[in-house]
Scaffold this active site. Structure first.
Site, PDB file in Angstrom:
ATOM      1  N   GLU A  18       1.054  -1.221  -0.121  1.00 17.54           N
ATOM      2  CA  GLU A  18       0.093   0.010   0.020  1.00 17.54           C
ATOM      3  C   GLU A  18       0.796   1.179   0.067  1.00 17.54           C
ATOM      4  OE1 GLU A  18      -2.802  -3.127   1.058  1.00 17.54           O
ATOM      5  OE2 GLU A  18      -0.631  -2.841   1.815  1.00 17.54           O
ATOM      6  N   HIS A  47      -9.757  -6.622  10.511  1.00 14.75           N
ATOM      7  CA  HIS A  47     -10.370  -6.474   9.144  1.00 14.75           C
ATOM      8  C   HIS A  47     -11.677  -5.796   9.216  1.00 14.75           C
ATOM      9  CE1 HIS A  47      -7.117  -9.278   8.492  1.00 14.75           C
ATOM     10  NE2 HIS A  47      -7.071  -8.817   7.018  1.00 14.75           N
TER      11      HIS A  47
END
Length: 335
Positions: A57, A126
């Site tokens: 990322e 998550h």
């Protein structure tokens, strides 16, 4: 269309309109997105504009920042909001400050999309919302869709914006269906809230998936509950919220995030300062408890404010004029 289809439609329409729009992310091309939010894009626009990236990322958000400063309009997809943590430097230290540091000479028309929230059993690492990572960053706009129309319209507006915008997409809504106007008529301006239900007894400000749960509670309670879909967290629509509170005299904010550090604190503080004399009862927030998001299905269902919990707290508030305790205090689970 489904919310995920509305997102794909927004990306496709933006890419047809402007050749500088491109998409970066993990599995966004060949697999058409981990949640199918880029379905059909690779076939139509090819691998130069729809790019699968490594699991890095920091790398691909940094590449998107560089591309934006050089005239492109990149959209970077973050599979789970938590994964943005390793790229925050690129977004909040670099992209959000370039216009200021360059005295307006450099703009960063970048969109970062991230899936957020609980409800699908992905576990604590998550399932967080984590808006508070971003909302205190000057130069960065933050928006959260609540249905297919806002998923389409906010994304179209974000891609057109000259500054960086984070779109936080409630993952549990991706499969939800709703009417969606596309094209220019379907664009939802950033910074504009929607009154999605009229009432005269209490203003309920909600965001993302809490909009539908707040509406569910309001339908049970009756005509007095006004529900405002905030839609954009930064900048949030003060005028719409203050006008609603002036009519109802009461304010409740519903958040999926834990109580400490939540975005609703800013709403409550601003309304208390600007409209204190209009308030007939103390404003308060309905939130999740200060715990990690549980994996267990039953516990996860208790974590995020449910329609039952919102109904209970609103009813008690309207009947007594006092702020009710959340379920974990009523049941003696936590202080």
């Amino acid at each position: 269309m489904r919310v995920r289809q509305a997102i794909a439609a927004a990306l496709a329409d933006a890419m047809r309109e402007d050749g500088s729009v491109m998409l970066f992310g993990e599995d966004v091309a060949a697999a058409e997105g981990p949640f199918k939010t880029s379905e059909g894009l690779l076939a139509e626009f090819g691998p130069l504009r729809v790019r699968d990236t490594p699991i890095s990322e920091m790398g691909f958000v940094g590449a998107a920042v560089g591309a934006a400063t050089m005239g492109m309009r990149p959209v970077a997809e973050i599979m789970f909001m938590e994964f943005l943590g390793v790229a925050l430097d690129q977004l909040v230290t670099e992209a959000a400050t370039f216009r200021y540091l360059s005295n307006g000479r450099v703009t960063v028309p970048l969109v970062v999309r991230a899936s957020t929230g609980s409800g699908l059993g992905f576990g604590t690492q998550h399932s967080q919302t984590l808006e508070n990572w971003l909302t205190a960053t000057p130069g960065l706009k933050v928006a959260v869709p609540s249905d297919a129309q806002t998923a389409y319209g906010l994304l179209r507006a974000a891609i057109r914006d000259p500054d960086p915008v984070a779109i936080l997409e409630p993952r549990v809504l991706y499969a939800e269906r709703g009417d969606c106007v596309t094209g220019d008529e379907g664009i939802v301006p950033l910074g504009t809230a929607r009154v999605v239900r009229r009432g005269d007894a209490v203003t309920v400000v909600a965001l993302g998936q809490t909009v539908r749960t707040a509406l569910g509670a309001a339908e049970r309670l009756g005509t007095g509950v006004e529900v405002v879909d905030l839609s954009t967290l930064v900048p949030w629509d003060r005028a719409t919220v203050l006008a609603s509170v002036a009519r109802t005299g009461r304010l409740v904010v519903v958040e999926e995030a834990p109580a400490s550090g939540g975005w609703g604190s800013e709403i409550v503080a601003a309304v208390t300062s600007a409209a204190f004399r209009a308030l007939q009862a103390p404003p308060f927030r309905i939130t999740a408890p200060d715990v990690p998001v549980p994996y267990n299905k039953g516990l996860e269902a208790r974590f995020s404010p449910s329609a039952d919990e919102i109904e209970y707290q609103l009813r008690a508030y309207l009947e007594t004029g006092e702020v009710p305790d959340p379920w974990w205090r009523r049941e003696g689970v936590a202080a």
